[in-house]
Design a protein around this motif. Sequence first.
Motif, PDB file in Angstrom:
ATOM      1  N   ASN A  23      17.357   8.687 -19.546  1.00 15.85           N
ATOM      2  CA  ASN A  23      15.934   8.930 -19.394  1.00 15.85           C
ATOM      3  C   ASN A  23      15.610  10.348 -18.926  1.00 15.85           C
ATOM      4  OD1 ASN A  23      15.278   6.287 -20.105  1.00 15.85           O
ATOM      5  ND2 ASN A  23      15.736   5.567 -18.045  1.00 15.85           N
ATOM      6  N   ALA A  24      16.632  11.123 -18.600  1.00 16.06           N
ATOM      7  CA  ALA A  24      16.385  12.476 -18.112  1.00 16.06           C
ATOM      8  C   ALA A  24      15.931  13.367 -19.246  1.00 16.06           C
ATOM      9  CB  ALA A  24      17.666  13.045 -17.481  1.00 16.06           C
ATOM     10  N   PRO A  25      15.008  14.333 -18.994  1.00 21.15           N
ATOM     11  CA  PRO A  25      14.579  15.249 -20.054  1.00 21.15           C
ATOM     12  C   PRO A  25      15.704  16.188 -20.443  1.00 21.15           C
ATOM     13  CG  PRO A  25      13.609  15.883 -17.942  1.00 21.15           C
ATOM     14  CD  PRO A  25      14.284  14.568 -17.709  1.00 21.15           C
ATOM     15  N   ALA A  26      15.638  16.680 -21.669  1.00 20.87           N
ATOM     16  CA  ALA A  26      16.673  17.591 -22.154  1.00 20.87           C
ATOM     17  C   ALA A  26      16.641  18.879 -21.348  1.00 20.87           C
ATOM     18  CB  ALA A  26      16.451  17.890 -23.642  1.00 20.87           C
ATOM     19  N   ALA A  27      17.804  19.442 -21.097  1.00 18.19           N
ATOM     20  CA  ALA A  27      17.919  20.672 -20.321  1.00 18.19           C
ATOM     21  C   ALA A  27      17.318  21.827 -21.097  1.00 18.19           C
ATOM     22  CB  ALA A  27      19.392  20.948 -20.010  1.00 18.19           C
ATOM     23  N   LEU A  55      37.204  12.786 -22.213  1.00 17.99           N
ATOM     24  CA  LEU A  55      36.204  12.526 -21.187  1.00 17.99           C
ATOM     25  C   LEU A  55      35.126  13.600 -21.276  1.00 17.99           C
ATOM     26  CD1 LEU A  55      38.369  10.591 -20.071  1.00 17.99           C
ATOM     27  CD2 LEU A  55      37.667  11.278 -17.783  1.00 17.99           C
ATOM     28  N   TYR A  56      33.870  13.179 -21.130  1.00 20.10           N
ATOM     29  CA  TYR A  56      32.735  14.085 -21.246  1.00 20.10           C
ATOM     30  C   TYR A  56      31.871  13.971 -19.996  1.00 20.10           C
ATOM     31  CZ  TYR A  56      34.108  14.059 -26.157  1.00 20.10           C
ATOM     32  OH  TYR A  56      34.825  14.167 -27.319  1.00 20.10           O
ATOM     33  N   ARG A  57      31.290  15.117 -19.683  1.00 22.44           N
ATOM     34  CA  ARG A  57      30.350  15.160 -18.558  1.00 22.44           C
ATOM     35  C   ARG A  57      29.226  16.109 -18.930  1.00 22.44           C
ATOM     36  NH1 ARG A  57      31.901  16.289 -12.191  1.00 22.44           N
ATOM     37  NH2 ARG A  57      29.835  15.783 -11.325  1.00 22.44           N
ATOM     38  N   ASP A  58      28.000  15.597 -18.888  1.00 27.17           N
ATOM     39  CA  ASP A  58      26.824  16.378 -19.293  1.00 27.17           C
ATOM     40  C   ASP A  58      26.966  16.909 -20.718  1.00 27.17           C
ATOM     41  OD1 ASP A  58      25.596  15.944 -16.848  1.00 27.17           O
ATOM     42  OD2 ASP A  58      26.558  17.694 -15.943  1.00 27.17           O
ATOM     43  N   GLY A  59      27.556  16.117 -21.582  1.00 25.16           N
ATOM     44  CA  GLY A  59      27.653  16.478 -22.983  1.00 25.16           C
ATOM     45  C   GLY A  59      28.770  17.427 -23.327  1.00 25.16           C
ATOM     46  N   VAL A  60      29.645  17.741 -22.379  1.00 17.35           N
ATOM     47  CA  VAL A  60      30.727  18.695 -22.609  1.00 17.35           C
ATOM     48  C   VAL A  60      32.059  18.003 -22.323  1.00 17.35           C
ATOM     49  CG1 VAL A  60      31.729  20.910 -21.925  1.00 17.35           C
ATOM     50  CG2 VAL A  60      29.244  20.628 -22.014  1.00 17.35           C
ATOM     51  N   ARG A  61      33.032  18.250 -23.171  1.00 19.11           N
ATOM     52  CA  ARG A  61      34.350  17.672 -22.940  1.00 19.11           C
ATOM     53  C   ARG A  61      35.000  18.347 -21.739  1.00 19.11           C
ATOM     54  NH1 ARG A  61      39.322  16.964 -27.208  1.00 19.11           N
ATOM     55  NH2 ARG A  61      37.598  16.298 -28.546  1.00 19.11           N
ATOM     56  N   VAL A  62      35.453  17.530 -20.825  1.00 24.92           N
ATOM     57  CA  VAL A  62      36.089  18.061 -19.615  1.00 24.92           C
ATOM     58  C   VAL A  62      37.564  17.732 -19.558  1.00 24.92           C
ATOM     59  CG1 VAL A  62      33.952  18.007 -18.277  1.00 24.92           C
ATOM     60  CG2 VAL A  62      35.435  15.989 -18.301  1.00 24.92           C
ATOM     61  N   SER A  63      38.018  16.785 -20.382  1.00 24.36           N
ATOM     62  CA  SER A  63      39.419  16.416 -20.322  1.00 24.36           C
ATOM     63  C   SER A  63      39.810  15.713 -21.611  1.00 24.36           C
ATOM     64  CB  SER A  63      39.684  15.493 -19.125  1.00 24.36           C
ATOM     65  OG  SER A  63      41.030  15.053 -19.107  1.00 24.36           O
ATOM     66  N   THR A  64      41.093  15.866 -21.973  1.00 26.38           N
ATOM     67  CA  THR A  64      41.664  15.174 -23.121  1.00 26.38           C
ATOM     68  C   THR A  64      42.930  14.472 -22.665  1.00 26.38           C
ATOM     69  OG1 THR A  64      40.796  16.911 -24.582  1.00 26.38           O
ATOM     70  CG2 THR A  64      42.436  15.405 -25.513  1.00 26.38           C
ATOM     71  N   MET A 176      29.116  15.753 -32.488  1.00 24.04           N
ATOM     72  CA  MET A 176      28.550  15.488 -31.174  1.00 24.04           C
ATOM     73  C   MET A 176      28.915  16.573 -30.167  1.00 24.04           C
ATOM     74  SD  MET A 176      26.690  12.868 -31.508  1.00 24.04           S
ATOM     75  CE  MET A 176      26.375  12.369 -29.817  1.00 24.04           C
ATOM     76  N   GLU A 177      30.149  17.063 -30.249  1.00 27.32           N
ATOM     77  CA  GLU A 177      30.550  18.121 -29.324  1.00 27.32           C
ATOM     78  C   GLU A 177      29.826  19.432 -29.607  1.00 27.32           C
ATOM     79  OE1 GLU A 177      34.776  18.303 -29.534  1.00 27.32           O
ATOM     80  OE2 GLU A 177      35.069  16.546 -28.234  1.00 27.32           O
ATOM     81  N   ASP A 178      29.384  19.603 -30.859  1.00 24.87           N
ATOM     82  CA  ASP A 178      28.581  20.780 -31.194  1.00 24.87           C
ATOM     83  C   ASP A 178      27.115  20.610 -30.790  1.00 24.87           C
ATOM     84  OD1 ASP A 178      30.763  22.043 -32.231  1.00 24.87           O
ATOM     85  OD2 ASP A 178      30.363  21.449 -34.305  1.00 24.87           O
ATOM     86  N   SER A 179      26.735  19.400 -30.360  1.00 26.00           N
ATOM     87  CA  SER A 179      25.358  19.123 -29.925  1.00 26.00           C
ATOM     88  C   SER A 179      25.395  18.499 -28.536  1.00 26.00           C
ATOM     89  CB  SER A 179      24.662  18.187 -30.910  1.00 26.00           C
ATOM     90  OG  SER A 179      24.688  18.710 -32.224  1.00 26.00           O
ATOM     91  N   PRO A 180      25.719  19.280 -27.510  1.00 25.52           N
ATOM     92  CA  PRO A 180      25.835  18.699 -26.164  1.00 25.52           C
ATOM     93  C   PRO A 180      24.539  18.086 -25.644  1.00 25.52           C
ATOM     94  CG  PRO A 180      25.914  21.098 -26.090  1.00 25.52           C
ATOM     95  CD  PRO A 180      26.001  20.719 -27.527  1.00 25.52           C
ATOM     96  N   GLU A 181      23.377  18.592 -26.110  1.00 24.47           N
ATOM     97  CA  GLU A 181      22.119  17.994 -25.674  1.00 24.47           C
ATOM     98  C   GLU A 181      22.010  16.542 -26.116  1.00 24.47           C
ATOM     99  OE1 GLU A 181      22.364  20.723 -27.409  1.00 24.47           O
ATOM    100  OE2 GLU A 181      21.733  22.362 -26.099  1.00 24.47           O
ATOM    101  N   LEU A 182      22.537  16.260 -27.307  1.00 21.02           N
ATOM    102  CA  LEU A 182      22.533  14.887 -27.803  1.00 21.02           C
ATOM    103  C   LEU A 182      23.632  14.063 -27.142  1.00 21.02           C
ATOM    104  CD1 LEU A 182      21.377  12.800 -29.803  1.00 21.02           C
ATOM    105  CD2 LEU A 182      22.966  13.700 -31.518  1.00 21.02           C
TER     106      LEU A 182
END
Length: 386
Positions: A23-27, A55-64, A176-182
């Motif tokens: 529900n948070a607005p897009a950054a 693993l993803y956090r805020d739309g960005v991959r942080v771990s594999t 999806m990784e190219d669209s972190p907002e999504l």
Amino acid sequence: MSERRPRPAARNGRKSVWRRALNAPAATGPTPPAPRADPPEPEPADADSVVQAALYRDGVRVSTPASLADTFRELRDQPSGMAWIGLARPTEAELLSLAAEFDLHPLAVEDAMEAHQRPKLERYGDTLFVVLRAARYLDAPEEVDFGELHVFVGPDFVITVRHGAAPDLSAVRRRMEDSPELLKLGPEAVLYAILDSVVDGYVPVVSGVQNDIDEIETEVFRGDPEVSRRIYELSREMVEFQRATRPLVGMLHALMAGFAKYGTDEELQRYLRDVADHVTHTSERVDGFRQALTDILTVNATLVTQQQNAEMRALAEAGFEQNEEIKKISSWAAILFAPTLVGTIYGMNFREMPELHWVLGYPFAIVLMAVVCTSLYFIFKRKDWL
């Protein structure tokens, strides 16, 4: 039905974080660059069926993580993270470990193990279980290949279980990784991307089938003897295609019906409605293909019947002509047989034979031959044998 296993204490409370993320607005600030996407990986040949886990956090991959155990451990250490685990034809042990970690329902796990399921959407508590039938068109054999995909969507995880070559989920992950907002919208955004990929995969199949139908129509009117088999095979594929697409319409409408209840992001709602529109269009095209193939099969049967009738008529005409020739030959044979019979009788030259010394015997024999032949000729002429 057995009771659901409670979640580990370290992961309690993640649902509220997930809902806040949805529900948070897009950054509006600058978006950190997405990490380089891994190239598509071939299906594993060993016992490990994990194609990729991240693993993803805020739309960005942080771990594999390298294994499922590492994924479970790192997800527990990331209270606001999301795990995306992709598997291809997993073993029973791997699915059971996922079920124990993420509290997956036994019925859903059983379906994922056995495969060969119809497309459906089931909700088990906080977890969605989705079965999809992907399709791809193979140009060389001119046929449609179907794959099966099972998706578990939870508050902080997405698990995909693929049975078959389609769809290419590595492309979905890159997108999806190219669209972190999504991607930061959470697991529901990943589910949307998977649905969109499966539905987009239907487009080349529809085009390929349309070309096949056009070719079949040409072959039907050309009189190709193999066209009936091709129509039947394509009709069977359309039955499978219809089974893959038609349930998706109801599934997406069920998802849209839960937008308000589960607080789905408004932008994500628009995306899902767009996918629903594409599915409806594809389903209608497939229904049209089935009807067209039915009509083509009827036309082909009619043309085959007409061709058989023409062949039978030609054979009948040939038989009739042959009978007429036989009549003529038989008639002339009978006409020629009459003088032969008379001449044979009068040519026996027996000593005690009537009319042997008759002066008019020879003229009488000639006249008799002529009368018999003329009589037979007119008889056969009247019967249209000559």
